[in-house]
Design a protein around this motif. Structure first.
Motif, short mmCIF file in Angstrom:
data_model
loop_
_atom_site.label_atom_id
_atom_site.label_comp_id
_atom_site.label_asym_id
_atom_site.label_seq_id
_atom_site.Cartn_x
_atom_site.Cartn_y
_atom_site.Cartn_z
N THR A 143 0.83 -1.21 0.00
CA THR A 143 0.00 0.00 0.00
C THR A 143 0.86 1.25 0.00
OG1 THR A 143 -1.63 -1.23 1.26
CG2 THR A 143 -1.90 1.15 1.18
N LEU A 144 1.85 1.29 0.89
CA LEU A 144 2.69 2.49 1.02
C LEU A 144 3.47 2.77 -0.27
CD1 LEU A 144 4.49 2.68 4.48
CD2 LEU A 144 3.12 4.43 3.37
N ASP A 145 4.15 1.73 -0.77
CA ASP A 145 4.97 1.92 -1.97
C ASP A 145 4.13 2.43 -3.13
OD1 ASP A 145 7.04 0.99 -0.49
OD2 ASP A 145 7.72 -0.50 -1.95
N ASN A 146 2.94 1.84 -3.31
CA ASN A 146 2.15 2.21 -4.47
C ASN A 146 1.39 3.51 -4.26
OD1 ASN A 146 2.39 0.00 -6.61
ND2 ASN A 146 2.30 -1.09 -4.67
N THR A 147 1.12 3.87 -3.00
CA THR A 147 0.53 5.19 -2.75
C THR A 147 1.54 6.27 -3.13
OG1 THR A 147 -0.72 4.24 -0.93
CG2 THR A 147 -0.61 6.63 -1.03
N VAL A 148 2.80 6.04 -2.76
CA VAL A 148 3.83 7.01 -3.11
C VAL A 148 3.98 7.07 -4.63
CG1 VAL A 148 6.30 7.50 -2.99
CG2 VAL A 148 5.05 6.86 -0.93
N LEU A 149 3.91 5.90 -5.29
CA LEU A 149 3.97 5.87 -6.76
C LEU A 149 2.82 6.69 -7.35
CD1 LEU A 149 4.92 4.70 -9.52
CD2 LEU A 149 3.42 2.77 -9.08
N ALA A 150 1.61 6.52 -6.78
CA ALA A 150 0.44 7.24 -7.29
C ALA A 150 0.58 8.74 -7.07
CB ALA A 150 -0.82 6.71 -6.62
N LEU A 151 1.13 9.12 -5.94
CA LEU A 151 1.19 10.55 -5.60
C LEU A 151 2.38 11.25 -6.27
CD1 LEU A 151 0.37 10.46 -1.78
CD2 LEU A 151 -1.15 11.09 -3.66
N ALA A 152 3.52 10.55 -6.33
CA ALA A 152 4.75 11.24 -6.74
C ALA A 152 5.31 10.76 -8.07
CB ALA A 152 5.81 11.09 -5.66
N GLY A 153 4.76 9.66 -8.62
CA GLY A 153 5.23 9.17 -9.90
C GLY A 153 6.44 8.25 -9.76
N ILE A 188 -12.14 -9.28 -9.39
CA ILE A 188 -12.40 -7.99 -8.73
C ILE A 188 -11.27 -7.01 -9.03
CG2 ILE A 188 -12.70 -6.85 -6.50
CD1 ILE A 188 -13.95 -9.41 -5.47
N THR A 189 -10.00 -7.50 -8.88
CA THR A 189 -8.89 -6.58 -9.12
C THR A 189 -8.83 -6.17 -10.59
OG1 THR A 189 -7.45 -8.50 -9.26
CG2 THR A 189 -7.42 -7.30 -7.21
N GLU A 190 -9.21 -7.10 -11.49
CA GLU A 190 -9.20 -6.76 -12.92
C GLU A 190 -10.22 -5.67 -13.24
OE1 GLU A 190 -7.35 -7.85 -15.91
OE2 GLU A 190 -6.12 -7.91 -14.11
N VAL A 191 -11.41 -5.80 -12.64
CA VAL A 191 -12.44 -4.78 -12.88
C VAL A 191 -11.99 -3.44 -12.33
CG1 VAL A 191 -14.77 -4.05 -12.26
CG2 VAL A 191 -14.35 -6.41 -12.99
N ILE A 192 -11.44 -3.48 -11.11
CA ILE A 192 -11.01 -2.21 -10.50
C ILE A 192 -9.92 -1.56 -11.35
CG2 ILE A 192 -9.84 -1.21 -8.50
CD1 ILE A 192 -11.30 -3.31 -6.81
N SER A 193 -9.04 -2.40 -11.92
CA SER A 193 -7.90 -1.84 -12.66
C SER A 193 -8.35 -1.07 -13.90
CB SER A 193 -6.90 -2.93 -13.03
OG SER A 193 -7.47 -3.76 -14.01
N LEU A 194 -9.59 -1.28 -14.32
CA LEU A 194 -10.10 -0.50 -15.46
C LEU A 194 -10.27 0.97 -15.05
CD1 LEU A 194 -12.86 -2.91 -16.81
CD2 LEU A 194 -10.56 -2.55 -17.71
N TYR A 195 -10.57 1.19 -13.77
CA TYR A 195 -10.86 2.55 -13.32
C TYR A 195 -9.74 3.18 -12.52
CZ TYR A 195 -15.41 0.82 -14.63
OH TYR A 195 -16.42 0.27 -15.33
N PHE A 196 -8.89 2.31 -11.93
CA PHE A 196 -7.90 2.80 -10.99
C PHE A 196 -6.63 1.98 -11.21
CE2 PHE A 196 -6.09 2.66 -6.60
CZ PHE A 196 -5.88 4.01 -6.45
N ILE A 197 -5.56 2.65 -11.72
CA ILE A 197 -4.42 1.83 -12.14
C ILE A 197 -3.55 1.35 -10.98
CG2 ILE A 197 -4.28 2.75 -14.47
CD1 ILE A 197 -1.90 4.47 -13.46
N TYR A 198 -3.69 1.97 -9.82
CA TYR A 198 -2.80 1.58 -8.71
C TYR A 198 -3.44 0.47 -7.88
CZ TYR A 198 -0.57 5.83 -10.22
OH TYR A 198 0.02 6.79 -10.98
#
Lengths: 287, 343
Positions: free
Chosen positions: A107-117, B276-286
């Motif tokens: 969660t942390l690593d990817n939140t930072v990825l989402a926020l900061a690239g 579920i994760t596949e569907v979500i990934s359509l809207y939210f890439i993280y």
């Protein structure tokens, strides 16, 4: 091999070893006190580094102002993690804590990825001076960073030795039930430990940013280094971990006189893995 | 709920999982076959993890390495020669099993949490090394398999998510799950469970507990490697992202949600979570943010998984647990093994 190059790499090794040792110290404290292996510890270091890099590069703040801010921010984050997760994991099967903190890591690593690239952030060192001695030119900032890490180690040692909470932090792992009956506020001790561990990890991240830059995945190689250090130092043996951290830094420094940075890291890890093969439960042991 | 009703529900869930795997791709189009193929591949990885965790007693964050090893070995072995598919499957599975045997030899000697930590260390070292050996691994860009077909007993099987390749992957998976269910009734499996529940006791009874754990760990690695081969054949592309610890964590999540230590748990977990994760990934890439959050919630509040929870409800209505055999904490090894009753 020229002597000055070896000296340069060994100094780098000591600097990195000292920074690593304050990260490993927090990991060891959380493990010793709560029995939790915090897989997200590298991510806390990464959070400190990214926080510092963004505040400097995007908000234009001064490095010396950012250093305490990043440390405190990660300390607070870890305090929140303690309330939300660590407290719920206490006294349960170790797998629960491992899986939960693996979730925190993701969660942390990817939140930072989402926020900061995903672009690596680089930061100018606050001190540009170079020290000339024994035929080498060494950046003063790295020595200052090592000094701050060393002072942090000493401060934590003094805290553990001379304050009431420090005493409790050492006492609780030795006799949990006795500590509880004698009225030690264990949850509060846990919270302070978590905050301290976050503070040191965040500080280490911010300190390392001008040297190594910041990137959302930088936590993973640090968690590997921390784990090697903590396992070989003996789980729960804080000072054993510090010694091994510096040794790891030195070994990496020696390798990097002949290998590329990544390969010297791989080689240093592999060397210490051999130690784990022969002493699977650490060289300093526990108690 | 009545015991019979829960039993029926569990059986229905298991039958539905197998039915879905074997029938759905026949009815649906190309996209869905690709979708199901990915679930088949992930199920191999999740089963491998579960075998390691529940029976070799190693909570492994390195199973993606075995998966990646299998995938990478497929690259040079794919050709139109009639022996190509069997050889690829055999070599990759054997190599992953051997890698499991070598790493497991160290892991089973370690105590407490150290094996888990060692798997994290190994994962990051190998990923670090693989990312720098771009000439061999292709790094994050990866390697492409150029062959269009792969030979199998005189037939030419189309590469990619083709129908033939799907069933060549799905049928062994079903065989693995059902075989595991049948194995649970044998005496050998009782010994495996005894080792998993209490290694010291098993050793005192004269069983070589470490050897059993090592064999199971190697088998779990081989299964993950088999999944990796099918992944490579389906994607026709392998990169170092199939070695990442995040992939191992995904597999852990599937197994934990489905039910650790149960024959169908990992498969059911994949079938529930992957869509579920596949569907979500359509809207939210993280998506990994959500995977992480779900893993936190599952491990804190829902440790037995779907099958494990149903099984424990069944046990409670059947015979309340004796005080000396209290309902164990979520995901202890006792529970993991007890979640698979051998009646």
């Amino acid at each position: 091999m020229a002597f000055d190059q070896i000296l340069f790499e060994l100094l780098n090794g000591v600097v990195w070893g000292l920074i690593l040792s304050i990260i490993a110290l927090g990991l060891g404290l959380i493990y010793g006190l709560m029995g939790i292996i915090n897989l997200a510890h590298g991510s806390l270091y990464m959070a400190g580094a990214m926080c510092a890099a963004l505040l400097i590069n995007r908000a234009g703040l001064d490095f010396w102002l950012v250093l305490p801010i990043a440390a405190v921010a990660v300390g607070l984050l870890t305090l929140a993690l303690n309330t939300a997760i660590f407290e719920r994991v206490l006294h349960r099967d170790p797998a629960v804590g491992l899986l939960a903190t693996a979730g925190v890591f993701l969660t942390l690593d990817n939140t930072v990825l989402a926020l900061a690239g995903a672009d690596p952030q680089s930061v100018m060192p606050p001190i540009f001076d170079v020290l000339e001695f024994a035929g080498i030119y060494y950046p003063v900032y790295r020595l200052v960073a090592a000094g701050i890490a060393l002072l942090t180690l000493i401060a934590v040692a003094l805290f553990l030795r001379f304050t009431r909470y420090g005493l409790w932090m050492r006492a609780v792992p030795q006799a949990r039930d006795l500590a509880a009956v004698t009225g030690i506020p264990i949850l509060k001790v846990n919270a302070i430990t978590a905050a301290l561990a976050g503070l040191t990890a965040g500080l280490a991240g911010a300190l390392a940013t001008p040297i190594s830059g910041a990137h959302f995945q930088m936590g993973l190689s640090v968690i590997a280094a921390c784990f090697i250090v903590v396992v070989i130092g003996g789980m729960g043996n804080l000072w054993g971990a510090v010694v091994v951290a510096i040794a790891l830094g030195l070994i990496r420094g020696l390798y990097s006189t002949v290998l590329s940075p990544t390969w010297s890291e791989v080689a240093a890890f592999s060397t210490l893995l051999c130690v784990i093969y022969f002493k699977p439960n650490g060289i300093f042991g526990r108690r | 709920m009545h015991r019979n009703a829960i039993s029926t529900l569990v059986n229905a869930l298991q039958a539905a999982a197998v039915g879905l795997l074997l029938l759905a791709p026949l009815l649906a189009g190309d996209y869905w076959r690709f979708f199901f193929f990915q679930m088949v591949v992930m199920a191999y990885l999740a089963i491998g993890f579960d075998l390691s965790y529940s029976y070799a007693r190693i909570l492994s964050f390195m199973h993606a390495l075995f998966f990646g090893l299998g995938a990478y070995l497929a690259v040079p072995l794919v050709s139109a020669a009639p022996w190509s598919l069997p050889a690829t499957l055999f070599v990759a599975t054997a190599a992953a099993g051997l890698a499991g045997l070598v790493s497991g030899a160290v892991l089973v000697r370690m105590e407490n949490h150290n094996p888990t930590i060692a798997t994290v260390i190994l994962s990051s070292i190998v990923l670090l090394a693989a990312n720098s050996m771009t000439s061999v691994t292709g790094g994050e860009d990866g390697l492409i398999i150029h062959a269009r077909t792969i030979g199998f007993l005189g037939l030419e099987i189309g590469m990619g998510p083709t129908m033939a390749l799907y069933y060549l992957a799905a049928i062994p998976l079903v065989a693995l799950v059902v075989g595991r269910l049948l194995l649970q009734r044998t005496e050998t499996w009782m010994l495996v469970r005894a080792v998993a529940q209490n290694e010291t006791r098993a050793r005192q009874l004269g069983f070589d507990a470490r050897a059993w754990r090592l064999i199971l760990f190697a088998a779990s690695a081989a299964i993950a490697g088999l999944g990796g081969v099918f992944y490579a054949l389906m994607m026709q592309h392998v990169s170092t992202s199939s070695l990442e610890v995040g992939l191992s964590i995904n597999a852990i999540l599937y197994a934990a949600i489905g039910g650790l230590g149960t024959a169908f748990g990992p498969l059911v977990g994949v079938l529930l979570i992957y869509p579920i994760t596949e569907v979500i990934s359509l809207y939210f890439i993280y998506v990994p943010i959500l995977v992480g959050l779900v893993l936190i919630i599952v491990s804190l509040f829902f440790g037995r998984g779907v099958i494990g929870t149903l099984r424990s409800l069944e046990d409670q209505t059947d015979h309340p647990r004796a005080p000396d055999n209290p309902a164990p904490e979520a995901m202890t090894h006792d529970e993991a093994a007890a979640g698979a009753p051998s009646r």
